[in-house]
Motif scaffolding. Structure first.
Motif, PDB file in Angstrom:
ATOM      1  N   THR A  55      73.085  38.200  74.872  1.00 62.67           N
ATOM      2  CA  THR A  55      72.867  39.617  74.615  1.00 62.67           C
ATOM      3  C   THR A  55      72.833  39.825  73.107  1.00 62.67           C
ATOM      4  OG1 THR A  55      73.639  41.850  75.148  1.00 62.67           O
ATOM      5  CG2 THR A  55      75.327  40.232  74.570  1.00 62.67           C
ATOM      6  N   HIS A  56      72.376  40.998  72.687  1.00 62.35           N
ATOM      7  CA  HIS A  56      72.374  41.316  71.264  1.00 62.35           C
ATOM      8  C   HIS A  56      73.782  41.713  70.824  1.00 62.35           C
ATOM      9  CE1 HIS A  56      67.997  41.763  72.010  1.00 62.35           C
ATOM     10  NE2 HIS A  56      67.925  41.285  70.786  1.00 62.35           N
ATOM     11  N   LEU A  57      74.147  41.314  69.624  1.00 58.88           N
ATOM     12  CA  LEU A  57      75.444  41.690  69.069  1.00 58.88           C
ATOM     13  C   LEU A  57      75.324  43.076  68.449  1.00 58.88           C
ATOM     14  CD1 LEU A  57      78.355  41.051  68.425  1.00 58.88           C
ATOM     15  CD2 LEU A  57      77.589  39.812  66.383  1.00 58.88           C
ATOM     16  N   GLY A  58      75.916  44.050  69.137  1.00 57.48           N
ATOM     17  CA  GLY A  58      75.799  45.425  68.670  1.00 57.48           C
ATOM     18  C   GLY A  58      74.352  45.866  68.604  1.00 57.48           C
ATOM     19  N   ARG A  59      74.031  46.615  67.564  1.00 57.33           N
ATOM     20  CA  ARG A  59      72.666  47.128  67.405  1.00 57.33           C
ATOM     21  C   ARG A  59      71.767  46.146  66.672  1.00 57.33           C
ATOM     22  NH1 ARG A  59      75.774  48.605  63.393  1.00 57.33           N
ATOM     23  NH2 ARG A  59      74.988  48.915  61.272  1.00 57.33           N
ATOM     24  N   SER A  60      72.289  44.961  66.350  1.00 56.22           N
ATOM     25  CA  SER A  60      71.508  43.982  65.599  1.00 56.22           C
ATOM     26  C   SER A  60      70.501  43.289  66.501  1.00 56.22           C
ATOM     27  CB  SER A  60      72.439  42.929  64.972  1.00 56.22           C
ATOM     28  OG  SER A  60      72.869  42.001  65.953  1.00 56.22           O
ATOM     29  N   GLY A  61      69.611  42.527  65.874  1.00 55.21           N
ATOM     30  CA  GLY A  61      68.669  41.711  66.628  1.00 55.21           C
ATOM     31  C   GLY A  61      69.199  40.336  66.945  1.00 55.21           C
ATOM     32  N   LEU A  62      70.457  40.060  66.571  1.00 52.97           N
ATOM     33  CA  LEU A  62      71.063  38.745  66.744  1.00 52.97           C
ATOM     34  C   LEU A  62      71.483  38.533  68.198  1.00 52.97           C
ATOM     35  CD1 LEU A  62      72.122  36.209  65.195  1.00 52.97           C
ATOM     36  CD2 LEU A  62      74.306  37.428  64.979  1.00 52.97           C
ATOM     37  N   GLN A  63      71.032  37.448  68.810  1.00 53.61           N
ATOM     38  CA  GLN A  63      71.377  37.145  70.197  1.00 53.61           C
ATOM     39  C   GLN A  63      72.500  36.113  70.248  1.00 53.61           C
ATOM     40  OE1 GLN A  63      68.327  36.961  73.300  1.00 53.61           O
ATOM     41  NE2 GLN A  63      66.788  37.103  71.683  1.00 53.61           N
ATOM     42  N   VAL A  64      73.540  36.459  71.001  1.00 51.07           N
ATOM     43  CA  VAL A  64      74.699  35.579  71.124  1.00 51.07           C
ATOM     44  C   VAL A  64      75.047  35.410  72.595  1.00 51.07           C
ATOM     45  CG1 VAL A  64      75.644  36.203  68.873  1.00 51.07           C
ATOM     46  CG2 VAL A  64      76.324  37.510  70.900  1.00 51.07           C
ATOM     47  N   SER A  65      75.736  34.307  72.888  1.00 50.66           N
ATOM     48  CA  SER A  65      76.198  34.060  74.254  1.00 50.66           C
ATOM     49  C   SER A  65      77.275  35.079  74.613  1.00 50.66           C
ATOM     50  CB  SER A  65      76.743  32.641  74.372  1.00 50.66           C
ATOM     51  OG  SER A  65      77.696  32.373  73.355  1.00 50.66           O
ATOM     52  N   ARG A  66      77.435  35.316  75.914  1.00 53.28           N
ATOM     53  CA  ARG A  66      78.403  36.323  76.373  1.00 53.28           C
ATOM     54  C   ARG A  66      79.829  35.791  76.406  1.00 53.28           C
ATOM     55  NH1 ARG A  66      77.799  41.152  79.780  1.00 53.28           N
ATOM     56  NH2 ARG A  66      79.010  41.792  77.954  1.00 53.28           N
ATOM     57  N   LEU A  67      80.021  34.570  75.962  1.00 53.24           N
ATOM     58  CA  LEU A  67      81.339  34.038  75.656  1.00 53.24           C
ATOM     59  C   LEU A  67      81.302  33.524  74.226  1.00 53.24           C
ATOM     60  CD1 LEU A  67      82.211  31.987  78.881  1.00 53.24           C
ATOM     61  CD2 LEU A  67      83.121  34.233  78.240  1.00 53.24           C
ATOM     62  N   CYS A  68      82.370  33.781  73.491  1.00 52.01           N
ATOM     63  CA  CYS A  68      82.481  33.329  72.106  1.00 52.01           C
ATOM     64  C   CYS A  68      83.569  32.266  72.030  1.00 52.01           C
ATOM     65  CB  CYS A  68      82.825  34.516  71.198  1.00 52.01           C
ATOM     66  SG  CYS A  68      83.065  34.077  69.462  1.00 52.01           S
ATOM     67  N   LEU A  69      83.258  31.118  71.442  1.00 51.68           N
ATOM     68  CA  LEU A  69      84.232  30.042  71.321  1.00 51.68           C
ATOM     69  C   LEU A  69      85.164  30.325  70.150  1.00 51.68           C
ATOM     70  CD1 LEU A  69      85.145  27.219  72.373  1.00 51.68           C
ATOM     71  CD2 LEU A  69      83.767  26.270  70.501  1.00 51.68           C
ATOM     72  N   GLY A  70      86.425  30.602  70.448  1.00 50.53           N
ATOM     73  CA  GLY A  70      87.437  30.767  69.418  1.00 50.53           C
ATOM     74  C   GLY A  70      88.022  29.420  69.034  1.00 50.53           C
ATOM     75  N   THR A  71      88.245  29.210  67.746  1.00 49.25           N
ATOM     76  CA  THR A  71      88.623  27.879  67.253  1.00 49.25           C
ATOM     77  C   THR A  71      90.013  27.841  66.636  1.00 49.25           C
ATOM     78  OG1 THR A  71      87.611  28.318  65.094  1.00 49.25           O
ATOM     79  CG2 THR A  71      86.194  27.349  66.790  1.00 49.25           C
ATOM     80  N   MET A  72      90.815  28.886  66.823  1.00 43.49           N
ATOM     81  CA  MET A  72      92.105  28.973  66.139  1.00 43.49           C
ATOM     82  C   MET A  72      93.021  27.787  66.446  1.00 43.49           C
ATOM     83  SD  MET A  72      94.754  32.192  65.971  1.00 43.49           S
ATOM     84  CE  MET A  72      95.223  32.089  67.703  1.00 43.49           C
ATOM     85  N   ASN A  73      92.887  27.205  67.624  1.00 42.51           N
ATOM     86  CA  ASN A  73      93.749  26.077  67.996  1.00 42.51           C
ATOM     87  C   ASN A  73      93.322  24.755  67.366  1.00 42.51           C
ATOM     88  OD1 ASN A  73      95.499  27.502  69.790  1.00 42.51           O
ATOM     89  ND2 ASN A  73      93.875  27.506  71.330  1.00 42.51           N
ATOM     90  N   PHE A  74      92.111  24.701  66.811  1.00 41.37           N
ATOM     91  CA  PHE A  74      91.604  23.438  66.300  1.00 41.37           C
ATOM     92  C   PHE A  74      92.371  23.030  65.039  1.00 41.37           C
ATOM     93  CE2 PHE A  74      87.011  24.154  68.081  1.00 41.37           C
ATOM     94  CZ  PHE A  74      87.549  24.121  69.365  1.00 41.37           C
ATOM     95  N   GLY A  75      93.005  21.883  65.126  1.00 41.36           N
ATOM     96  CA  GLY A  75      93.845  21.409  64.029  1.00 41.36           C
ATOM     97  C   GLY A  75      95.302  21.438  64.433  1.00 41.36           C
ATOM     98  N   PRO A  76      95.927  22.616  64.434  1.00 42.83           N
ATOM     99  CA  PRO A  76      97.356  22.671  64.765  1.00 42.83           C
ATOM    100  C   PRO A  76      97.688  22.261  66.192  1.00 42.83           C
ATOM    101  CG  PRO A  76      96.663  24.648  63.594  1.00 42.83           C
ATOM    102  CD  PRO A  76      95.415  23.899  63.943  1.00 42.83           C
ATOM    103  N   GLN A  77      96.849  22.637  67.170  1.00 44.66           N
ATOM    104  CA  GLN A  77      97.165  22.344  68.562  1.00 44.66           C
ATOM    105  C   GLN A  77      96.165  21.401  69.234  1.00 44.66           C
ATOM    106  OE1 GLN A  77      98.704  25.548  71.055  1.00 44.66           O
ATOM    107  NE2 GLN A  77      98.584  26.947  69.307  1.00 44.66           N
ATOM    108  N   THR A  78      94.953  21.360  68.732  1.00 41.69           N
ATOM    109  CA  THR A  78      93.928  20.486  69.295  1.00 41.69           C
ATOM    110  C   THR A  78      93.437  19.555  68.206  1.00 41.69           C
ATOM    111  OG1 THR A  78      93.240  22.259  70.799  1.00 41.69           O
ATOM    112  CG2 THR A  78      91.710  20.426  70.510  1.00 41.69           C
ATOM    113  N   GLU A  79      93.678  18.258  68.379  1.00 40.85           N
ATOM    114  CA  GLU A  79      93.310  17.327  67.307  1.00 40.85           C
ATOM    115  C   GLU A  79      91.791  17.245  67.177  1.00 40.85           C
ATOM    116  OE1 GLU A  79      92.138  13.989  67.512  1.00 40.85           O
ATOM    117  OE2 GLU A  79      91.737  14.044  69.658  1.00 40.85           O
ATOM    118  N   GLU A  80      91.342  16.731  66.041  1.00 38.17           N
ATOM    119  CA  GLU A  80      89.952  16.889  65.631  1.00 38.17           C
ATOM    120  C   GLU A  80      88.948  16.310  66.618  1.00 38.17           C
ATOM    121  OE1 GLU A  80      87.051  16.210  61.763  1.00 38.17           O
ATOM    122  OE2 GLU A  80      89.221  16.325  61.525  1.00 38.17           O
TER     123      GLU A  80
END
Length: 323
Positions: free
Chosen positions: A4-29
């Motif tokens: 879908t488009h992100l807000g009113r922009s023309g940018l198309q993104v998947s309807r799930l967003c991959l969050g990466t906060m765990n990468f490093g401290p909790q999930t090794e590289e």
């Protein structure tokens, strides 16, 4: 995968967003890179990170992991809509936090270096900076856009009136302003329905919910406790005690629907106004696979009403508190 488009922009993104906060401290590289490859394989093109992710002793670690993944080639960068954030303190020196023009310039260049890329798709303000005027913020962002270092701007944790303030300042400068807002939003925490979502709809921002499972409380926590898989402590345990009956009713209803509770929670968000893509933060491949299942969970009008009955939300302002 749905896009879908992100807000009113023309940018198309998947309807799930991959969050990466765990990468490093909790999930090794190596595991983190495998998760990112699997996310691409599932059609997820929208990744979110922040300059402070990695922990107090290694701020920037998560961006570095993503940068080394991009450097492996295979069109990994080209296939990714990359969002990162600034605001948090990176060092103990002055001007190394918040949203001054100086910190925007320095933080952006540092993120680009760690991420091993020459541009960021969506550069986001992690919090509101009450001490920096929006004209200064937008002037710095406009320069970065002209330099080709960023394409779009987004925000996180803003109130509805902050969004209005930001967008009106951008309009005076003939600038696009914000196209997205990250807020905590889930069945248990629905405060954004009061003013943030109406403001996002008015100004054309896409809502990117973080903590869609409320720290796991909406992911079948009671069943996991009965099975001895998980036991909560601290604030999470207190929240569970305060909402035990609701969560039990919710898990029973998910079982009636024939789906896992976490899948239902994500599917519910995808039915809410202005929501573009909930942020999923998998620590393992199995958690990523579980999140993708939510896209195939149908929720009809009766199911949505039942969820609203279990977890009452808010009518939009001012109706919720004016009469």
């Amino acid at each position: 995968m749905q896009y879908t488009h992100l807000g009113r922009s023309g940018l198309q993104v998947s309807r799930l967003c991959l969050g990466t906060m765990n990468f490093g401290p909790q999930t090794e590289e190596s595991a983190a890179q495998a998760i990112m490859d699997s996310a691409h394989g599932a059609g997820i093109n929208f990744f979110d990170t922040a300059n402070v992710y990695g922990g107090t002793e290694h701020r920037g670690w998560t961006e570095e992991i993503i940068g080394r993944w991009f450097a492996k080639g295979g069109e990994r960068r080209e296939r990714t809509v990359l969002a990162t954030k600034l605001y948090g303190t990176m060092t103990d020196r002055p001007n190394e936090s918040k949203l001054s023009a100086l910190n925007i310039r320095r933080a952006l260049d540092a993120s680009l270096k760690r991420l091993q890329t020459d541009y960021i798709d969506i550069y986001q303000f992690h919090h509101v900076d009450r001490n920096t005027p929006w004209d200064e913020i937008w002037q710095a962002i406009e320069v970065a856009v002209q330099q080709g270092k960023i394409l779009y701007s987004g925000s996180s944790n803003l109130a509805g009136w902050h969004i209005a303030q930001a967008q009106e300042a951008a309009t005076r400068r003939n600038y696009t302003g914000l196209i997205s807002e990250q807020s905590i939003y889930n069945l248990l925490t629905r405060n954004v329905e009061l003013e943030v979502i109406p403001a996002a709809q008015q100004y054309g921002l896409g809502i990117i919910p973080w903590s869609p499972l409320h720290g796991g409380l909406l992911g079948g926590v009671l069943k996991k406790e009965r099975d001895g898989v998980r036991r909560l402590e601290g604030r999470a345990a207190e929240t569970l005690r305060n909402h035990h009956d609701q969560i039990r009713e919710y898990e029973d209803f998910a079982e009636e629907l024939g789906h896992e509770p976490g899948d239902v929670a994500l599917a519910w968000l995808l039915h809410q106004p202005a929501v573009t893509a909930p942020i999923i933060g998998p620590r393992t491949q199995e958690q990523l696979d579980a999140a993708v299942r939510a896209l195939d969970v149908p929720l009809n009008e009766d199911a949505l009403k039942r969820l609203d009955a279990i977890f009452p939300g808010h009518r939009t302002a001012p109706e919720d508190y004016a009469w």
